[in-house]
Design a protein around this motif. Structure first.
Motif, PDB file in Angstrom:
ATOM      1  N   MET A  11      50.429  46.255  41.810  1.00 33.97           N
ATOM      2  CA  MET A  11      49.473  44.818  41.546  1.00 33.97           C
ATOM      3  C   MET A  11      49.485  44.887  40.069  1.00 33.97           C
ATOM      4  SD  MET A  11      45.772  43.839  43.093  1.00 33.97           S
ATOM      5  CE  MET A  11      45.157  45.321  42.375  1.00 33.97           C
ATOM      6  N   ASN A  12      50.155  43.994  39.443  1.00 34.99           N
ATOM      7  CA  ASN A  12      50.074  43.675  37.976  1.00 34.99           C
ATOM      8  C   ASN A  12      49.303  42.625  37.451  1.00 34.99           C
ATOM      9  OD1 ASN A  12      51.669  45.955  37.702  1.00 34.99           O
ATOM     10  ND2 ASN A  12      53.571  44.829  38.060  1.00 34.99           N
ATOM     11  N   ARG A  13      48.158  41.897  38.286  1.00 37.45           N
ATOM     12  CA  ARG A  13      47.613  40.880  37.980  1.00 37.45           C
ATOM     13  C   ARG A  13      46.172  40.895  38.467  1.00 37.45           C
ATOM     14  NH1 ARG A  13      47.103  36.540  41.807  1.00 37.45           N
ATOM     15  NH2 ARG A  13      47.881  37.202  43.912  1.00 37.45           N
ATOM     16  N   SER A  14      45.234  40.105  37.900  1.00 37.74           N
ATOM     17  CA  SER A  14      44.108  39.911  38.300  1.00 37.74           C
ATOM     18  C   SER A  14      43.824  39.310  39.522  1.00 37.74           C
ATOM     19  CB  SER A  14      43.085  39.609  37.240  1.00 37.74           C
ATOM     20  OG  SER A  14      42.863  40.517  36.093  1.00 37.74           O
ATOM     21  N   HIS A  15      42.673  39.446  40.341  1.00 35.29           N
ATOM     22  CA  HIS A  15      42.606  38.427  41.332  1.00 35.29           C
ATOM     23  C   HIS A  15      41.177  38.058  41.310  1.00 35.29           C
ATOM     24  CE1 HIS A  15      46.050  39.639  43.929  1.00 35.29           C
ATOM     25  NE2 HIS A  15      45.914  40.655  43.244  1.00 35.29           N
ATOM     26  N   HIS A  16      40.862  36.701  41.689  1.00 36.21           N
ATOM     27  CA  HIS A  16      39.676  35.942  41.457  1.00 36.21           C
ATOM     28  C   HIS A  16      39.373  35.346  42.776  1.00 36.21           C
ATOM     29  CE1 HIS A  16      36.290  33.871  39.832  1.00 36.21           C
ATOM     30  NE2 HIS A  16      36.336  32.750  40.357  1.00 36.21           N
ATOM     31  N   PHE A  17      38.485  35.837  43.536  1.00 39.88           N
ATOM     32  CA  PHE A  17      38.050  35.200  44.786  1.00 39.88           C
ATOM     33  C   PHE A  17      36.796  34.520  44.716  1.00 39.88           C
ATOM     34  CE2 PHE A  17      40.278  39.141  45.615  1.00 39.88           C
ATOM     35  CZ  PHE A  17      41.367  38.884  46.629  1.00 39.88           C
ATOM     36  N   ARG A  18      36.542  33.217  45.384  1.00 43.60           N
ATOM     37  CA  ARG A  18      35.400  32.435  45.270  1.00 43.60           C
ATOM     38  C   ARG A  18      35.174  31.631  46.435  1.00 43.60           C
ATOM     39  NH1 ARG A  18      34.085  27.506  43.139  1.00 43.60           N
ATOM     40  NH2 ARG A  18      32.232  27.429  42.112  1.00 43.60           N
ATOM     41  N   VAL A  19      33.797  31.393  46.660  1.00 43.78           N
ATOM     42  CA  VAL A  19      33.402  30.725  47.496  1.00 43.78           C
ATOM     43  C   VAL A  19      32.041  29.906  47.401  1.00 43.78           C
ATOM     44  CG1 VAL A  19      34.396  31.642  49.684  1.00 43.78           C
ATOM     45  CG2 VAL A  19      32.356  32.180  49.001  1.00 43.78           C
ATOM     46  N   ASP A  20      31.805  28.897  47.856  1.00 42.31           N
ATOM     47  CA  ASP A  20      30.432  28.372  47.558  1.00 42.31           C
ATOM     48  C   ASP A  20      29.943  28.454  48.806  1.00 42.31           C
ATOM     49  OD1 ASP A  20      30.676  27.618  44.836  1.00 42.31           O
ATOM     50  OD2 ASP A  20      31.855  25.666  45.568  1.00 42.31           O
ATOM     51  N   HIS A  21      28.276  28.676  48.862  1.00 39.52           N
ATOM     52  CA  HIS A  21      27.483  28.801  49.902  1.00 39.52           C
ATOM     53  C   HIS A  21      26.155  28.142  49.465  1.00 39.52           C
ATOM     54  CE1 HIS A  21      25.935  30.378  53.688  1.00 39.52           C
ATOM     55  NE2 HIS A  21      25.073  30.603  53.093  1.00 39.52           N
ATOM     56  N   GLY A  22      26.076  26.961  50.141  1.00 39.85           N
ATOM     57  CA  GLY A  22      24.838  26.009  49.692  1.00 39.85           C
ATOM     58  C   GLY A  22      25.016  25.834  48.412  1.00 39.85           C
ATOM     59  N   ALA A  23      23.846  25.911  47.426  1.00 41.32           N
ATOM     60  CA  ALA A  23      24.092  25.792  46.062  1.00 41.32           C
ATOM     61  C   ALA A  23      24.435  27.020  45.286  1.00 41.32           C
ATOM     62  CB  ALA A  23      22.523  25.270  45.766  1.00 41.32           C
ATOM     63  N   HIS A  24      24.964  27.884  45.964  1.00 41.19           N
ATOM     64  CA  HIS A  24      25.306  29.249  45.299  1.00 41.19           C
ATOM     65  C   HIS A  24      26.716  29.574  45.123  1.00 41.19           C
ATOM     66  CE1 HIS A  24      21.030  30.207  44.977  1.00 41.19           C
ATOM     67  NE2 HIS A  24      21.061  29.846  46.368  1.00 41.19           N
ATOM     68  N   SER A  25      27.227  30.166  44.389  1.00 43.27           N
ATOM     69  CA  SER A  25      28.707  30.477  44.158  1.00 43.27           C
ATOM     70  C   SER A  25      28.709  32.009  44.186  1.00 43.27           C
ATOM     71  CB  SER A  25      29.140  29.898  42.582  1.00 43.27           C
ATOM     72  OG  SER A  25      30.428  30.606  42.314  1.00 43.27           O
ATOM     73  N   ILE A  26      29.698  32.452  45.156  1.00 41.84           N
ATOM     74  CA  ILE A  26      29.884  33.574  45.135  1.00 41.84           C
ATOM     75  C   ILE A  26      31.284  34.028  44.810  1.00 41.84           C
ATOM     76  CG2 ILE A  26      30.086  35.798  46.617  1.00 41.84           C
ATOM     77  CD1 ILE A  26      27.905  32.670  47.483  1.00 41.84           C
ATOM     78  N   ALA A  27      31.288  35.145  43.826  1.00 47.60           N
ATOM     79  CA  ALA A  27      32.949  35.324  43.261  1.00 47.60           C
ATOM     80  C   ALA A  27      33.104  36.698  43.112  1.00 47.60           C
ATOM     81  CB  ALA A  27      33.076  34.775  41.794  1.00 47.60           C
ATOM     82  N   VAL A  28      34.487  37.119  43.251  1.00 51.57           N
ATOM     83  CA  VAL A  28      34.667  38.581  43.114  1.00 51.57           C
ATOM     84  C   VAL A  28      35.877  38.620  42.326  1.00 51.57           C
ATOM     85  CG1 VAL A  28      35.509  40.632  44.472  1.00 51.57           C
ATOM     86  CG2 VAL A  28      33.847  39.029  45.579  1.00 51.57           C
ATOM     87  N   ASN A  29      35.814  39.334  41.140  1.00 53.43           N
ATOM     88  CA  ASN A  29      36.937  39.732  40.194  1.00 53.43           C
ATOM     89  C   ASN A  29      37.420  40.935  40.397  1.00 53.43           C
ATOM     90  OD1 ASN A  29      36.530  36.881  38.918  1.00 53.43           O
ATOM     91  ND2 ASN A  29      34.723  37.844  37.730  1.00 53.43           N
ATOM     92  N   VAL A  30      38.774  41.094  40.631  1.00 52.00           N
ATOM     93  CA  VAL A  30      39.553  42.229  40.690  1.00 52.00           C
ATOM     94  C   VAL A  30      40.566  42.563  39.656  1.00 52.00           C
ATOM     95  CG1 VAL A  30      40.865  43.937  42.275  1.00 52.00           C
ATOM     96  CG2 VAL A  30      39.197  42.252  43.382  1.00 52.00           C
ATOM     97  N   GLY A  31      40.289  43.699  38.994  1.00 58.31           N
ATOM     98  CA  GLY A  31      40.954  43.632  37.615  1.00 58.31           C
ATOM     99  C   GLY A  31      42.472  44.208  38.078  1.00 58.31           C
ATOM    100  N   PRO A  32      43.470  44.199  36.977  1.00 57.18           N
ATOM    101  CA  PRO A  32      44.807  44.374  37.594  1.00 57.18           C
ATOM    102  C   PRO A  32      45.010  45.949  37.604  1.00 57.18           C
ATOM    103  CG  PRO A  32      44.509  44.057  35.063  1.00 57.18           C
ATOM    104  CD  PRO A  32      43.309  43.584  35.781  1.00 57.18           C
ATOM    105  N   GLY A  33      46.305  46.233  38.175  1.00 60.29           N
ATOM    106  CA  GLY A  33      46.518  47.609  38.593  1.00 60.29           C
ATOM    107  C   GLY A  33      45.990  48.008  39.988  1.00 60.29           C
ATOM    108  N   SER A  34      46.522  49.354  40.293  1.00 63.12           N
ATOM    109  CA  SER A  34      45.934  49.477  41.653  1.00 63.12           C
ATOM    110  C   SER A  34      44.752  49.954  41.775  1.00 63.12           C
ATOM    111  CB  SER A  34      47.335  50.529  42.185  1.00 63.12           C
ATOM    112  OG  SER A  34      47.240  51.679  41.455  1.00 63.12           O
ATOM    113  N   ALA A  35      44.222  50.538  40.621  1.00 64.18           N
ATOM    114  CA  ALA A  35      42.832  50.836  40.775  1.00 64.18           C
ATOM    115  C   ALA A  35      41.786  49.986  39.665  1.00 64.18           C
ATOM    116  CB  ALA A  35      42.880  52.326  40.238  1.00 64.18           C
TER     117      ALA A  35
END
Length: 95
Positions: free
Chosen positions: A1-25
């Motif tokens: 895994m050589n790239r970062s990942h950004h996961f995001r959802v909106d729930h009501g008026a709120h934004s929930i995001a998860v950032n995963v840095g590059p590399g396997s760890a």
């Protein structure tokens, strides 16, 4: 895994995001409305669970699961669970 990942959802008026840095760890950040509420220094094959609380009255606890495949390390899956319902979080690749 050589790239970062950004996961995001909106729930009501709120934004929930998860950032995963590059590399396997790479590190994992859980953000609610742009503010970091949980952090994991690294992740590995398997599932990493982070927890947070949606800012409401009363606060609503939730958890996020980041799953990394054992066979294909570049494959990440992220979902979140609130009120007993688990939902997929789409990946918005950041390069």
């Amino acid at each position: 895994m050589n790239r970062s990942h950004h996961f995001r959802v909106d729930h009501g008026a709120h934004s929930i995001a998860v950032n995963v840095g590059p590399g396997s760890a790479g590190e994992i950040e859980l953000l609610v409305d742009g503010e970091v509420v949980a952090y994991a220094k690294e992740h590995a094959a398997g599932t990493t669970v982070l927890t947070g609380t949606l800012p409401s009255d009363p606060g609503r606890p939730f958890r996020v699961m980041v799953r990394q495949a054992h066979i294909v390390p570049s494959a990440l899956w992220c979902s979140w669970e609130v009120d007993g319902t688990e939902q997929h979080m789409p990946d918005r690749a950041v390069g």
